[in-house]
Design an enzyme around this catalytic site. Structure first.
Site, PDB file in Angstrom:
ATOM      1  N   ASP A 141       6.137  -5.553   0.218  1.00 14.28           N
ATOM      2  CA  ASP A 141       4.853  -4.907   0.018  1.00 14.28           C
ATOM      3  C   ASP A 141       4.906  -3.746   1.004  1.00 14.28           C
ATOM      4  O   ASP A 141       4.805  -3.961   2.216  1.00 14.28           O
ATOM      5  CB  ASP A 141       3.691  -5.846   0.355  1.00 14.28           C
ATOM      6  CG  ASP A 141       2.359  -5.166   0.082  1.00 14.28           C
ATOM      7  OD1 ASP A 141       2.200  -4.003   0.487  1.00 14.28           O
ATOM      8  OD2 ASP A 141       1.483  -5.792  -0.528  1.00 14.28           O
ATOM      9  N   HIS A 142       5.122  -2.534   0.497  1.00 16.61           N
ATOM     10  CA  HIS A 142       5.429  -1.448   1.437  1.00 16.61           C
ATOM     11  C   HIS A 142       4.277  -1.153   2.393  1.00 16.61           C
ATOM     12  O   HIS A 142       4.471  -0.538   3.430  1.00 16.61           O
ATOM     13  CB  HIS A 142       5.919  -0.192   0.705  1.00 16.61           C
ATOM     14  CG  HIS A 142       4.841   0.601   0.048  1.00 16.61           C
ATOM     15  ND1 HIS A 142       4.302   0.257  -1.160  1.00 16.61           N
ATOM     16  CD2 HIS A 142       4.191   1.726   0.434  1.00 16.61           C
ATOM     17  CE1 HIS A 142       3.377   1.145  -1.487  1.00 16.61           C
ATOM     18  NE2 HIS A 142       3.283   2.047  -0.534  1.00 16.61           N
TER      19      HIS A 142
ATOM     20  N   HIS B 298      -1.446  -5.018  -1.938  1.00 15.63           N
ATOM     21  CA  HIS B 298      -1.707  -4.228  -0.727  1.00 15.63           C
ATOM     22  C   HIS B 298      -3.048  -4.567  -0.064  1.00 15.63           C
ATOM     23  O   HIS B 298      -3.122  -4.805   1.140  1.00 15.63           O
ATOM     24  CB  HIS B 298      -1.689  -2.732  -1.048  1.00 15.63           C
ATOM     25  CG  HIS B 298      -0.442  -2.269  -1.730  1.00 15.63           C
ATOM     26  ND1 HIS B 298       0.805  -2.757  -1.429  1.00 15.63           N
ATOM     27  CD2 HIS B 298      -0.244  -1.349  -2.703  1.00 15.63           C
ATOM     28  CE1 HIS B 298       1.715  -2.149  -2.185  1.00 15.63           C
ATOM     29  NE2 HIS B 298       1.099  -1.298  -2.972  1.00 15.63           N
TER      30      HIS B 298
HETATM   31  C1  BG6 Z   1       2.112   1.335  -5.228  1.00 18.17           C
HETATM   32  C2  BG6 Z   1       1.282   1.393  -6.475  1.00 18.17           C
HETATM   33  O1  BG6 Z   1       2.412   0.015  -4.899  1.00 18.17           O
HETATM   34  O2  BG6 Z   1       1.393   1.935  -4.158  1.00 18.17           O
HETATM   35  C3  BG6 Z   1       0.914   2.826  -6.810  1.00 18.17           C
HETATM   36  O3  BG6 Z   1       2.014   0.829  -7.552  1.00 18.17           O
HETATM   37  C4  BG6 Z   1       0.254   3.490  -5.631  1.00 18.17           C
HETATM   38  O4  BG6 Z   1       0.061   2.882  -7.949  1.00 18.17           O
HETATM   39  C5  BG6 Z   1       1.087   3.303  -4.364  1.00 18.17           C
HETATM   40  O5  BG6 Z   1       0.116   4.867  -5.918  1.00 18.17           O
HETATM   41  C6  BG6 Z   1       0.324   3.798  -3.145  1.00 18.17           C
HETATM   42  O6  BG6 Z   1       1.180   3.805  -2.038  1.00 18.17           O
HETATM   43  P1  BG6 Z   1       0.948   4.790  -0.807  1.00 18.17           P
HETATM   44  O7  BG6 Z   1       1.981   4.379   0.195  1.00 18.17           O
HETATM   45  O8  BG6 Z   1       1.146   6.178  -1.336  1.00 18.17           O
HETATM   46  O9  BG6 Z   1      -0.446   4.563  -0.349  1.00 18.17           O
END
Ligand code: BG6
Length: 501
Positions: free
Chosen positions: A186-187, A249
């Protein structure tokens, strides 16, 4: 202030979907950066290898060209050093492989090496591919004997689209790899400020004593994006913001905010505590869903100063009830949080890109400055994940100068850009290095993912059963008016999505 780099052991990194978007935008730049700062150490005696695997027929040279371009386009010019680029490209190899047949697998096995020393090396298999090909890849990694004890499997969301499909996927993965070898990314957990939330709570004495329902009025978690669904309409229309963002997230952010202090900072201790939070979430069913959740879908408008089309036009459909925005009110029913709402909100095509956690403290029990009562704002802690990463603690101070006790709300401002003379690393840099080290603290365990679906599935079902439609909001706005009604009904208000808090 700068940071200390601790090198990782040499490894083989096999990326499936090597020429895809994730590999180009995130993985290759992340690996390059870690080589540049000396965390990846490559030598003749202890080489590191990055093997691109995908269906296209491509030479090693062509993959190196692809990687060079990825670096040029996604690494800041001041970080591009010719010598490092040369070394980085020398680590690369490429193999054409078919996930759904045996073609190319024996060659991959030979490329990685079959001696006991090869088997003992750290191997990462990163599935930067769509989830439908996870099972055939995982099966073949096992049947070709590539799942040695030092192997690690990295998978990205979506991990299923509901509890049942998540369980099936986890079973397939579990047949080939032990849970200690599986890294579910989960980045958001790799973002610096998210880890700082744990530092803030558990490395300082000030917050923990007041981190509870006696002192906190409510918590807000906002992940607002200005981007639309782009070219991902196909996936997105079947997912929607609830599955795409909230299930993973936002719930992970909620867990880190609400969890009890783990006994130690190790993977299972942390994940046990997060799991307890997920289990304590009050279910939202058909009776509550209308009051506690809002679904929205953007219509045409403007973001970042540019006119943008409606969601329906982007996906080229006459109708769709898929939500590009969700706001909801969650309750964590346990001793610490009973009575403290957690308001969650996420959406595409909103006014600004901002992700933040706002901890709103309760007002003072007694105001000794009676006559200026209205001036005293309750304290607020804002943890800003992006952009302008940092932490702001809003406090009341006396307005300078004579004229009696008048108050002003001022933030104690800890901006990371101002405090540290280092580039803020991308989440993937941290996460990939953790996989090499075998540290699962920032990765989701099977039971966490499934528990999150157990809470989310009934909400999605209730939307269906009650025909709750996605109400429209204008692109570039702060979301549907109903999301404001949801919180003002409780006598509270959202922190403005204006990037200034
Ligand atoms: C991803 C989603 O996990 O996270 C995307 O699938 C979203 O829809 C993205 O745009 C948002 O990531 P960040 O790091 O740009 O906030």
């Amino acid at each position: 202030m700068s940071t200390k780099i601790i090198p990782v052991a040499p490894f083989d990194f096999v990326v499936f979907g090597a020429t895809g978007d994730l590999s180009e935008r995130k993985l290759i730049p992340a690996l390059y950066h870690r080589l540049q700062v000396g965390q990846i150490v490559h030598s003749k005696e202890a080489p590191c290898r990055i093997i691109g695997a995908s269906r296209s027929k491509m030479s090693r040279k062509a993959f190196q060209d692809f990687a060079r371009k990825a670096i040029q386009e996604h690494v800041a010019p001041e970080d591009i050093e010719d010598e490092t680029v040369k070394t980085f490209l020398s680590l690369l190899d490429y193999i054409s492989i078919d996930a759904t047949t045996d073609a190319g697998w024996q060659e991959l096995k030979e490329m990685i090496g079959e001696t006991p020393e090869d088997e003992a090396r750290i191997r990462l298999f990163y599935l930067a591919v769509g989830p439908t090909v996870f099972p055939p890849i995982v099966d073949r990694l096992a049947s070709f004997g590539l799942n040695s004890s030092n192997s690690r499997l990295v998978i990205e969301k979506p991990i299923g689209r509901d509890l049942e499909s998540a369980q099936q996927l986890n079973d397939t993965v579990g047949d080939a790899f032990g849970e200690h070898q599986v890294f579910r990314i989960d980045h958001y957990l790799g973002k610096e400020t998210v880890q700082n939330l744990m530092a803030l709570r558990f490395a300082n004495i000030m917050y923990e004593p007041v981190w509870n329902n006696a002192h906190i009025d409510h918590v807000q978690i906002t992940v607002a994006e200005t981007l639309g669904v782009g070219t991902r309409g196909n996936y997105y229309d079947k997912a929607g913001a609830m599955r795409d963002m909230v299930q993973n997230h936002l719930l992970q952010l909620l867990c880190l905010t609400a969890m009890e202090p783990p006994a130690r900072f190790d993977a299972n201790a942390v994940r046990d505590e997060k799991l307890k939070v997920l289990r304590a979430l009050t279910p939202i069913g058909t009776d509550e869903v209308k009051h506690l959740t809002v679904r929205g879908q953007y219509r045409a408008g403007a973001t970042d100063g540019e006119a943008v089309p409606a969601y329906l036009d982007v996906i080229d459909a006459e109708e769709s009830n898929t939500e590009t925005f969700v706001a909801l009110k969650a309750e964590v029913s346990n001793w610490r949080w009973s009575g403290v709402p957690f308001y969650l909100r996420t959406g595409k095509r909103l006014a600004t890109k901002v992700s933040e956690i706002v901890v709103q403290f309760k007002p003072m029990g007694h105001n000794i400055f009676g006559r200026v009562d209205d001036d005293l704002e309750a304290n607020k802690l804002v943890i800003r994940l992006q952009p302008n990463e940092g932490v702001k603690q809003y406090l009341m101070i006396k307005d300078p100068g004579p004229g009696g006790m008048r108050f002003r709300e001022v933030p104690l401002d800890m901006s990371f850009a101002d405090s540290f003379d280092v580039r803020n690393p991308d989440a993937y840099e941290r996460l990939i290095m953790d996989v090499v080290r075998g540290d699962q603290t920032l990765f989701m365990r099977r039971d966490e993912v499934e528990q999150a679906w157990k809470w989310v599935d009934p909400i999605i079902d209730a939307w269906e059963e009650t025909n709750q439609t996605a109400v429209s909001y204008s692109a570039g706005s702060s979301g549907p008016p109903k999301s404001f009604e949801m919180i003002t009904r409780d006598g509270r208000s959202w922190n403005a999505i204006d990037g200034n808090s």
